[in-house]
Design a protein around this motif. Structure first.
Motif, PDB file in Angstrom:
ATOM      1  N   ASP A 173      51.949  59.225 101.506  1.00  0.00           N
ATOM      2  CA  ASP A 173      52.347  59.914 102.319  1.00  0.00           C
ATOM      3  C   ASP A 173      51.636  60.506 103.322  1.00  0.00           C
ATOM      4  N   LEU A 174      50.583  60.827 102.832  1.00  0.00           N
ATOM      5  CA  LEU A 174      49.064  61.479 103.551  1.00  0.00           C
ATOM      6  C   LEU A 174      48.719  60.880 104.775  1.00  0.00           C
ATOM      7  N   ASP A 175      48.531  60.926 105.886  1.00  0.00           N
ATOM      8  CA  ASP A 175      48.224  60.210 106.558  1.00  0.00           C
ATOM      9  C   ASP A 175      46.270  60.086 106.306  1.00  0.00           C
ATOM     10  N   LEU A 176      45.802  58.965 106.288  1.00  0.00           N
ATOM     11  CA  LEU A 176      44.285  58.352 106.692  1.00  0.00           C
ATOM     12  C   LEU A 176      44.678  57.099 106.904  1.00  0.00           C
ATOM     13  N   ARG A 177      45.512  56.602 108.185  1.00  0.00           N
ATOM     14  CA  ARG A 177      44.913  55.644 108.585  1.00  0.00           C
ATOM     15  C   ARG A 177      43.632  56.045 109.750  1.00  0.00           C
ATOM     16  N   GLU A 178      42.319  55.274 109.793  1.00  0.00           N
ATOM     17  CA  GLU A 178      41.660  55.682 110.724  1.00  0.00           C
ATOM     18  C   GLU A 178      41.272  57.388 110.212  1.00  0.00           C
ATOM     19  N   LEU A 211      34.578  54.111 105.950  1.00  0.00           N
ATOM     20  CA  LEU A 211      34.590  55.294 104.880  1.00  0.00           C
ATOM     21  C   LEU A 211      32.883  54.152 104.645  1.00  0.00           C
ATOM     22  N   ARG A 212      32.290  54.111 105.331  1.00  0.00           N
ATOM     23  CA  ARG A 212      31.146  53.719 105.294  1.00  0.00           C
ATOM     24  C   ARG A 212      30.386  54.603 104.460  1.00  0.00           C
ATOM     25  N   GLY A 213      29.568  53.785 103.539  1.00  0.00           N
ATOM     26  CA  GLY A 213      28.392  54.854 102.177  1.00  0.00           C
ATOM     27  C   GLY A 213      29.566  55.656 101.564  1.00  0.00           C
ATOM     28  N   ALA A 214      30.592  55.620 101.697  1.00  0.00           N
ATOM     29  CA  ALA A 214      31.730  56.527  99.995  1.00  0.00           C
ATOM     30  C   ALA A 214      31.268  56.018  98.962  1.00  0.00           C
ATOM     31  N   THR A 215      30.682  56.961  98.849  1.00  0.00           N
ATOM     32  CA  THR A 215      30.889  56.978  96.879  1.00  0.00           C
ATOM     33  C   THR A 215      32.522  56.798  96.388  1.00  0.00           C
ATOM     34  N   ILE A 216      33.335  55.492  96.146  1.00  0.00           N
ATOM     35  CA  ILE A 216      34.659  55.513  95.566  1.00  0.00           C
ATOM     36  C   ILE A 216      35.148  55.148  94.112  1.00  0.00           C
ATOM     37  N   THR A 217      33.785  55.318  93.817  1.00  0.00           N
ATOM     38  CA  THR A 217      34.398  54.908  92.170  1.00  0.00           C
ATOM     39  C   THR A 217      35.022  55.346  91.206  1.00  0.00           C
ATOM     40  N   ASP A 218      35.587  54.286  90.203  1.00  0.00           N
ATOM     41  CA  ASP A 218      36.195  54.374  89.737  1.00  0.00           C
ATOM     42  C   ASP A 218      37.729  54.860  90.552  1.00  0.00           C
ATOM     43  N   ALA A 219      37.724  54.863  91.396  1.00  0.00           N
ATOM     44  CA  ALA A 219      39.552  54.915  92.134  1.00  0.00           C
ATOM     45  C   ALA A 219      40.119  54.326  91.566  1.00  0.00           C
ATOM     46  N   ARG A 220      41.548  54.891  91.534  1.00  0.00           N
ATOM     47  CA  ARG A 220      43.007  53.531  90.646  1.00  0.00           C
ATOM     48  C   ARG A 220      43.793  53.636  92.725  1.00  0.00           C
ATOM     49  N   LEU A 221      43.837  52.812  93.415  1.00  0.00           N
ATOM     50  CA  LEU A 221      43.572  52.319  95.087  1.00  0.00           C
ATOM     51  C   LEU A 221      44.811  50.778  94.784  1.00  0.00           C
ATOM     52  N   THR A 233      35.255  60.071  94.469  1.00  0.00           N
ATOM     53  CA  THR A 233      35.070  58.922  92.490  1.00  0.00           C
ATOM     54  C   THR A 233      36.683  59.326  92.039  1.00  0.00           C
ATOM     55  N   GLY A 234      37.027  58.729  91.329  1.00  0.00           N
ATOM     56  CA  GLY A 234      38.243  58.909  90.889  1.00  0.00           C
ATOM     57  C   GLY A 234      39.489  59.631  91.448  1.00  0.00           C
ATOM     58  N   ILE A 235      39.940  59.195  91.994  1.00  0.00           N
ATOM     59  CA  ILE A 235      40.586  59.740  93.931  1.00  0.00           C
ATOM     60  C   ILE A 235      42.057  58.209  93.149  1.00  0.00           C
ATOM     61  N   VAL A 236      43.136  58.981  93.077  1.00  0.00           N
ATOM     62  CA  VAL A 236      43.970  58.001  92.878  1.00  0.00           C
ATOM     63  C   VAL A 236      45.621  57.503  93.911  1.00  0.00           C
ATOM     64  N   GLY A 237      45.641  57.406  93.676  1.00  0.00           N
ATOM     65  CA  GLY A 237      46.591  57.177  95.693  1.00  0.00           C
ATOM     66  C   GLY A 237      47.627  55.679  95.804  1.00  0.00           C
ATOM     67  N   GLU A 238      47.784  55.382  95.036  1.00  0.00           N
ATOM     68  CA  GLU A 238      48.472  53.942  95.127  1.00  0.00           C
ATOM     69  C   GLU A 238      49.371  53.790  96.408  1.00  0.00           C
ATOM     70  N   SER A 239      49.066  52.635  97.338  1.00  0.00           N
ATOM     71  CA  SER A 239      50.313  51.649  97.816  1.00  0.00           C
ATOM     72  C   SER A 239      49.484  53.264  98.992  1.00  0.00           C
ATOM     73  N   LEU A 240      48.435  53.290  99.390  1.00  0.00           N
ATOM     74  CA  LEU A 240      48.152  53.986 100.631  1.00  0.00           C
ATOM     75  C   LEU A 240      47.677  53.756 101.715  1.00  0.00           C
ATOM     76  N   ASP A 241      47.893  53.435 103.225  1.00  0.00           N
ATOM     77  CA  ASP A 241      47.504  53.057 103.945  1.00  0.00           C
ATOM     78  C   ASP A 241      46.079  53.729 104.565  1.00  0.00           C
ATOM     79  N   LEU A 242      44.814  52.922 104.146  1.00  0.00           N
ATOM     80  CA  LEU A 242      43.526  54.033 104.559  1.00  0.00           C
ATOM     81  C   LEU A 242      42.997  52.382 105.802  1.00  0.00           C
ATOM     82  N   SER A 243      44.251  51.707 106.453  1.00  0.00           N
ATOM     83  CA  SER A 243      44.149  50.932 107.579  1.00  0.00           C
ATOM     84  C   SER A 243      43.369  51.780 108.250  1.00  0.00           C
ATOM     85  N   GLY A 244      41.895  50.645 109.113  1.00  0.00           N
ATOM     86  CA  GLY A 244      40.817  51.388 109.990  1.00  0.00           C
ATOM     87  C   GLY A 244      39.700  52.528 109.593  1.00  0.00           C
ATOM     88  N   ALA A 245      39.968  52.963 108.452  1.00  0.00           N
ATOM     89  CA  ALA A 245      39.142  54.222 107.879  1.00  0.00           C
ATOM     90  C   ALA A 245      37.799  53.662 108.078  1.00  0.00           C
TER      91      ALA A 245
END
Length: 159
Positions: A70-75, A98-108, A84-96
């Motif tokens: 329910d966290l607002d992550l759109r755009e 995240l250039r150059g971001a390190t999102i290794t080992d994430a559960r998305l 690194t290592g973030i967990v968030g199933e069914s997240l809405d990151l539409s239009g985000a």
């Protein structure tokens, strides 16, 4: 890493707003894409040098954190963030952004990343099963050992 994220308190909207605000100040002071000099060879970033005033503000860093759906992550704009290592199933990151971001080992799993800017991001070893990456810019993105089973990639760039 997933266990670490699940054991802690989930990120709140207020915390995310503070992280994004400090990160925007960091980017604006030269710590972000505009203030970085990038050494790239053949489209692969080999080194990134921080600008002279890039210490104002703070780089966004949410390591091993649970992001509730329910966290607002759109755009959301978190270029060069450490996620690194973030967990968030069914997240809405539409239009985000995240250039150059390190999102290794994430559960998305099942995340919505439609139209997201993921250029030069590192998504290695991430769980992106059934994620919607349609229209996302994946140019230079590291997807080594990422689980893309069932992911939608129609219209994605750079793959």
């Amino acid at each position: 890493m997933r266990d670490l994220a699940m054991a802690g308190d989930p990120v709140t909207q207020d915390e995310l707003d503070a992280v994004a605000r400090d990160h925007a100040r960091w980017v604006g002071s030269g710590g972000g894409p505009g203030g970085f000099q990038i050494l790239a060879v053949g489209g692969v970033v080999l080194a990134v040098y921080q600008g002279p005033s890039g210490t104002e503000g703070a780089q966004a860093e949410l390591r091993n954190r649970l992001l509730p759906s329910d966290l607002d992550l759109r755009e959301v704009a978190l270029p060069w963030a450490v996620l690194t290592g973030i967990v968030g199933e069914s997240l809405d990151l539409s239009g985000a952004d995240l250039r150059g971001a390190t999102i290794t080992d994430a559960r998305l799993a099942q995340a919505r990343l439609r139209g997201a800017d993921l250029r030069n991001a590192d998504l290695s070893r991430s769980d992106l099963r059934n994620a919607d990456l349609s229209g996302a810019d994946l140019t230079g993105t590291d997807l080594e050992n990422a689980d893309l089973t069932g992911a939608r990639l129609d219209g994605a760039k750079g793959i």
